[in-house]
Design a protein around this motif. Structure first.
Motif, PDB file in Angstrom:
ATOM      1  N   LEU A 245      64.194  52.625  -7.215  1.00 46.73           N
ATOM      2  CA  LEU A 245      64.339  53.841  -8.160  1.00 46.73           C
ATOM      3  C   LEU A 245      63.251  54.782  -7.710  1.00 46.73           C
ATOM      4  CD1 LEU A 245      65.922  55.274 -10.264  1.00 46.73           C
ATOM      5  CD2 LEU A 245      64.507  54.269 -11.824  1.00 46.73           C
ATOM      6  N   MET A 246      63.623  55.912  -7.375  1.00 42.45           N
ATOM      7  CA  MET A 246      62.659  57.068  -6.931  1.00 42.45           C
ATOM      8  C   MET A 246      62.846  57.967  -8.164  1.00 42.45           C
ATOM      9  SD  MET A 246      63.097  57.098  -2.740  1.00 42.45           S
ATOM     10  CE  MET A 246      64.828  56.655  -2.822  1.00 42.45           C
ATOM     11  N   MET A 247      61.684  58.388  -8.613  1.00 46.83           N
ATOM     12  CA  MET A 247      61.895  59.384  -9.769  1.00 46.83           C
ATOM     13  C   MET A 247      60.871  60.806  -9.564  1.00 46.83           C
ATOM     14  SD  MET A 247      60.151  56.845 -12.455  1.00 46.83           S
ATOM     15  CE  MET A 247      60.846  55.289 -11.257  1.00 46.83           C
ATOM     16  N   PRO A 248      61.070  61.573 -10.399  1.00 45.39           N
ATOM     17  CA  PRO A 248      60.208  62.776 -10.450  1.00 45.39           C
ATOM     18  C   PRO A 248      58.854  62.323 -10.892  1.00 45.39           C
ATOM     19  CG  PRO A 248      62.254  63.133 -11.751  1.00 45.39           C
ATOM     20  CD  PRO A 248      62.161  61.939 -11.383  1.00 45.39           C
ATOM     21  N   ALA A 249      57.871  62.976 -10.388  1.00 41.06           N
ATOM     22  CA  ALA A 249      56.364  62.689 -10.527  1.00 41.06           C
ATOM     23  C   ALA A 249      55.863  62.599 -11.850  1.00 41.06           C
ATOM     24  CB  ALA A 249      55.508  63.956  -9.725  1.00 41.06           C
ATOM     25  N   GLY A 250      55.055  61.588 -11.940  1.00 33.38           N
ATOM     26  CA  GLY A 250      54.385  61.338 -13.322  1.00 33.38           C
ATOM     27  C   GLY A 250      55.329  60.538 -14.244  1.00 33.38           C
ATOM     28  N   LEU A 251      56.576  60.012 -13.936  1.00 30.05           N
ATOM     29  CA  LEU A 251      57.343  59.383 -14.944  1.00 30.05           C
ATOM     30  C   LEU A 251      57.356  57.935 -14.781  1.00 30.05           C
ATOM     31  CD1 LEU A 251      60.554  61.865 -15.138  1.00 30.05           C
ATOM     32  CD2 LEU A 251      58.333  61.837 -16.296  1.00 30.05           C
ATOM     33  N   SER A 252      56.836  57.215 -13.651  1.00 28.72           N
ATOM     34  CA  SER A 252      57.103  55.981 -13.541  1.00 28.72           C
ATOM     35  C   SER A 252      56.209  54.932 -14.630  1.00 28.72           C
ATOM     36  CB  SER A 252      56.660  55.520 -12.058  1.00 28.72           C
ATOM     37  OG  SER A 252      55.334  55.908 -11.944  1.00 28.72           O
ATOM     38  N   LYS A 253      55.178  55.672 -14.924  1.00 28.84           N
ATOM     39  CA  LYS A 253      54.519  54.730 -16.028  1.00 28.84           C
ATOM     40  C   LYS A 253      55.220  54.390 -17.085  1.00 28.84           C
ATOM     41  CE  LYS A 253      49.994  54.261 -18.128  1.00 28.84           C
ATOM     42  NZ  LYS A 253      48.506  55.040 -18.396  1.00 28.84           N
ATOM     43  N   ALA A 254      55.827  55.541 -17.921  1.00 33.49           N
ATOM     44  CA  ALA A 254      56.649  54.995 -18.903  1.00 33.49           C
ATOM     45  C   ALA A 254      57.918  54.368 -18.512  1.00 33.49           C
ATOM     46  CB  ALA A 254      57.005  56.325 -19.591  1.00 33.49           C
ATOM     47  N   VAL A 255      58.579  54.733 -17.462  1.00 34.06           N
ATOM     48  CA  VAL A 255      59.798  53.794 -17.020  1.00 34.06           C
ATOM     49  C   VAL A 255      59.417  52.502 -16.675  1.00 34.06           C
ATOM     50  CG1 VAL A 255      61.641  53.813 -15.291  1.00 34.06           C
ATOM     51  CG2 VAL A 255      60.955  56.131 -16.139  1.00 34.06           C
ATOM     52  N   LEU A 256      58.551  52.030 -16.424  1.00 37.47           N
ATOM     53  CA  LEU A 256      58.063  50.717 -15.951  1.00 37.47           C
ATOM     54  C   LEU A 256      58.121  49.928 -16.967  1.00 37.47           C
ATOM     55  CD1 LEU A 256      57.053  49.104 -13.192  1.00 37.47           C
ATOM     56  CD2 LEU A 256      54.760  49.627 -13.990  1.00 37.47           C
ATOM     57  N   LYS A 257      57.884  50.315 -18.165  1.00 36.97           N
ATOM     58  CA  LYS A 257      57.815  49.521 -19.314  1.00 36.97           C
ATOM     59  C   LYS A 257      59.121  48.647 -19.674  1.00 36.97           C
ATOM     60  CE  LYS A 257      55.938  52.503 -21.773  1.00 36.97           C
ATOM     61  NZ  LYS A 257      55.371  53.729 -22.658  1.00 36.97           N
ATOM     62  N   PHE A 258      60.330  49.481 -19.134  1.00 32.92           N
ATOM     63  CA  PHE A 258      61.623  48.824 -19.387  1.00 32.92           C
ATOM     64  C   PHE A 258      61.782  47.443 -18.150  1.00 32.92           C
ATOM     65  CE2 PHE A 258      66.107  48.256 -17.663  1.00 32.92           C
ATOM     66  CZ  PHE A 258      66.430  47.776 -18.649  1.00 32.92           C
ATOM     67  N   MET A 259      61.000  47.774 -17.060  1.00 35.80           N
ATOM     68  CA  MET A 259      60.951  46.521 -16.110  1.00 35.80           C
ATOM     69  C   MET A 259      59.961  45.628 -16.815  1.00 35.80           C
ATOM     70  SD  MET A 259      62.495  46.823 -13.343  1.00 35.80           S
ATOM     71  CE  MET A 259      61.524  45.820 -12.028  1.00 35.80           C
ATOM     72  N   GLN A 260      58.950  46.006 -17.383  1.00 36.00           N
ATOM     73  CA  GLN A 260      57.947  44.797 -17.804  1.00 36.00           C
ATOM     74  C   GLN A 260      58.637  43.936 -18.863  1.00 36.00           C
ATOM     75  OE1 GLN A 260      54.845  47.564 -19.266  1.00 36.00           O
ATOM     76  NE2 GLN A 260      53.835  47.411 -17.303  1.00 36.00           N
ATOM     77  N   HIS A 261      59.369  44.626 -19.730  1.00 34.21           N
ATOM     78  CA  HIS A 261      60.006  43.927 -20.900  1.00 34.21           C
ATOM     79  C   HIS A 261      61.307  43.150 -20.543  1.00 34.21           C
ATOM     80  CE1 HIS A 261      56.954  44.883 -23.568  1.00 34.21           C
ATOM     81  NE2 HIS A 261      57.033  46.201 -23.359  1.00 34.21           N
ATOM     82  N   SER A 262      61.904  43.552 -19.463  1.00 38.45           N
ATOM     83  CA  SER A 262      63.266  42.852 -18.996  1.00 38.45           C
ATOM     84  C   SER A 262      62.839  41.874 -17.823  1.00 38.45           C
ATOM     85  CB  SER A 262      64.073  43.997 -18.362  1.00 38.45           C
ATOM     86  OG  SER A 262      63.604  44.651 -17.426  1.00 38.45           O
ATOM     87  N   VAL A 263      63.301  42.424 -16.561  1.00 36.44           N
ATOM     88  CA  VAL A 263      63.177  41.530 -15.480  1.00 36.44           C
ATOM     89  C   VAL A 263      61.617  41.272 -14.900  1.00 36.44           C
ATOM     90  CG1 VAL A 263      65.617  41.854 -14.730  1.00 36.44           C
ATOM     91  CG2 VAL A 263      63.503  43.285 -13.712  1.00 36.44           C
ATOM     92  N   TYR A 264      60.787  41.962 -15.424  1.00 36.83           N
ATOM     93  CA  TYR A 264      59.220  41.896 -14.869  1.00 36.83           C
ATOM     94  C   TYR A 264      59.191  42.313 -13.682  1.00 36.83           C
ATOM     95  CZ  TYR A 264      54.465  40.111 -14.508  1.00 36.83           C
ATOM     96  OH  TYR A 264      53.053  40.021 -14.246  1.00 36.83           O
ATOM     97  N   CYS A 265      59.659  41.602 -12.639  1.00 38.51           N
ATOM     98  CA  CYS A 265      59.075  42.026 -11.220  1.00 38.51           C
ATOM     99  C   CYS A 265      60.186  41.435 -10.269  1.00 38.51           C
ATOM    100  CB  CYS A 265      57.881  41.747 -10.692  1.00 38.51           C
ATOM    101  SG  CYS A 265      57.643  39.783 -10.859  1.00 38.51           S
ATOM    102  N   VAL A 266      60.453  42.017  -9.035  1.00 38.17           N
ATOM    103  CA  VAL A 266      61.088  41.446  -7.859  1.00 38.17           C
ATOM    104  C   VAL A 266      60.169  40.293  -7.439  1.00 38.17           C
ATOM    105  CG1 VAL A 266      62.419  41.768  -5.961  1.00 38.17           C
ATOM    106  CG2 VAL A 266      62.495  43.397  -7.655  1.00 38.17           C
ATOM    107  N   PRO A 267      60.774  39.109  -7.150  1.00 37.95           N
ATOM    108  CA  PRO A 267      59.884  38.235  -6.385  1.00 37.95           C
ATOM    109  C   PRO A 267      59.004  38.636  -4.929  1.00 37.95           C
ATOM    110  CG  PRO A 267      61.903  37.259  -7.145  1.00 37.95           C
ATOM    111  CD  PRO A 267      61.868  38.878  -7.238  1.00 37.95           C
TER     112      PRO A 267
END
Length: 382
Positions: A245-267
């Protein structure tokens, strides 16, 4: 009163594409020889060098949690790939690695859509767009966009509750590539109404002719576009579940929290395989693209000889979306039941797809030739 599940899951329709894949799998398990023209899996054997990279990584210890955003080296490689493709320069920090393109889409929508928001969704379009919007609490608003991106229709559909528009190019199921004029109009529309664009470009590496315009490359587009991408179709890595997922500058830190609380990371070992895949792009992707182009030309030539079927060469993908003189659901069922050829009714992709079939030309060449022969003998009539 008995306990019950919530409406956001119980009211969803199953994925039509996944259900057909399961039907074909069950039919084959029972001994039937099904010629599959229904699956979106390109059926490319993953290049052995990609597999070797994953194995080396696993044996080297890359089997633990990794960065939630993805390995910096892979995000850098994705950024370079996107700059070469669209001319858009992404900071790797504005890219999140996801478990497949579908989760990239869901991640974008989770970041953008709240309860009661509306999202404009193209039809015919991928069967998961609407359900993903609903899972986020939003309401999908379908748009009939079979042959063109009708900006007047978008204007009629937008309301104060409209939060985003999903646009897919090249289009699944039709293989159509949106023009520069259409994409430019889309960006102007989004700017005028101050809404987000979720741009699904999963099939853009399978472009057979023409140019590939993208909203992130246009003035005013980069800062409001979330770009969904995937390794699945490009490299035959559907089962690896690797997307971005590529996104507008400066937004990824907030969006990343959804990853952290769901799948965490891709192996990590899958991501290291992805780096290897990108290094092979110029060698392997043109070969895959040529294989699909050749199959499309073969199928167009064969189907055009059959009464009641009208089709033409698409600009991208491995899909054909022929119009048929008949009920698409009935024809698809008959072909599966009587001649062991699977396809998908166009209406499964939304009402504007009625009277069409989606044919996915991912089977071996010999199977495609045989499927076309069976279709020619059976025709459309019951």
């Amino acid at each position: 009163m008995p306990l019950s599940l919530v409406d956001r899951v119980t009211s969803l329709k199953p994925s039509a594409t996944v259900e057909m894949t399961e039907r074909v799998r069950a039919a084959r398990a029972s001994g039937r020889r099904i010629l599959a023209l229904s699956s979106g899996d390109p059926s490319i054997d993953t290049d052995p060098r990609i597999i070797d990279a994953a194995e080396r990584a696993m044996r080297g210890g890359a089997t633990h949690y990794g960065p939630a955003a993805g390995l910096p080296a892979l995000r850098e490689a994705i950024a370079l790939r996107e700059q070469a493709r669209s001319g858009t320069a992404y900071d790797p920090n504005d890219i999140i690695v996801t478990p497949g393109g579908k989760f990239a889409l869901l991640t974008a929508l989770m970041a953008l859509v709240e309860a009661g928001d509306e999202v404009l969704v193209p039809e015919p379009g991928w069967v998961s767009y609407g359900p993903c919007v609903r899972l986020c609490g939003g309401t999908p608003v379908p748009l009939a966009l079979l042959d063109r991106l009708d900006l007047e229709m978008l204007e009629r559909a937008v309301t104060p509750r409209t939060k985003a528009v999903i646009i897919n190019s090249p289009v699944n199921p039709t293989g159509r590539v949106l023009s520069t004029e259409e994409i430019s109009g889309l960006v102007e529309f989004a700017v005028r109404h101050d809404i987000w664009i979720v741009f699904d470009q999963v099939y853009c590496d399978l472009l057979h002719s023409g140019r590939f315009p993208s909203p992130q490359a246009l003035p005013g587009g980069r800062e409001r576009t979330f770009v969904v991408d995937s390794f699945s179709k490009t490299f035959g890595m559907t089962g690896w579940r690797l997307g971005a997922l590529m996104m507008p500058a400066g937004l990824s830190k907030a969006v990343l929290k959804f990853m952290q609380h769901s799948v965490y990371c891709v192996p990590d070992f899958i991501q290291l395989a992805g780096i290897q895949a990108l290094s092979l792009y110029d060698e392997v992707v043109p070969q895959y693209r040529e294989t699909f182009r050749r199959r499309l030309e073969t199928a167009v030539a064969g189907l055009s000889k059959i009464d009641g079927i009208t089709t033409s060469m698409p600009s991208a993908t491995f899909y054909l979306f022929p119009a048929i003189a008949g009920d698409d659901v009935a024809v698809a069922k008959r072909w599966l039941d009587e001649i062991d050829v699977s396809s998908l009714p166009g209406s499964f992709f939304g009402a504007p797809g009625k009277g069409h079939l989606r044919l996915s030309l991912t089977c071996p060449d010999a199977d495609l030739e045989e499927a076309l022969e069976r279709i020619a003998r059976a025709g459309l009539a019951a």
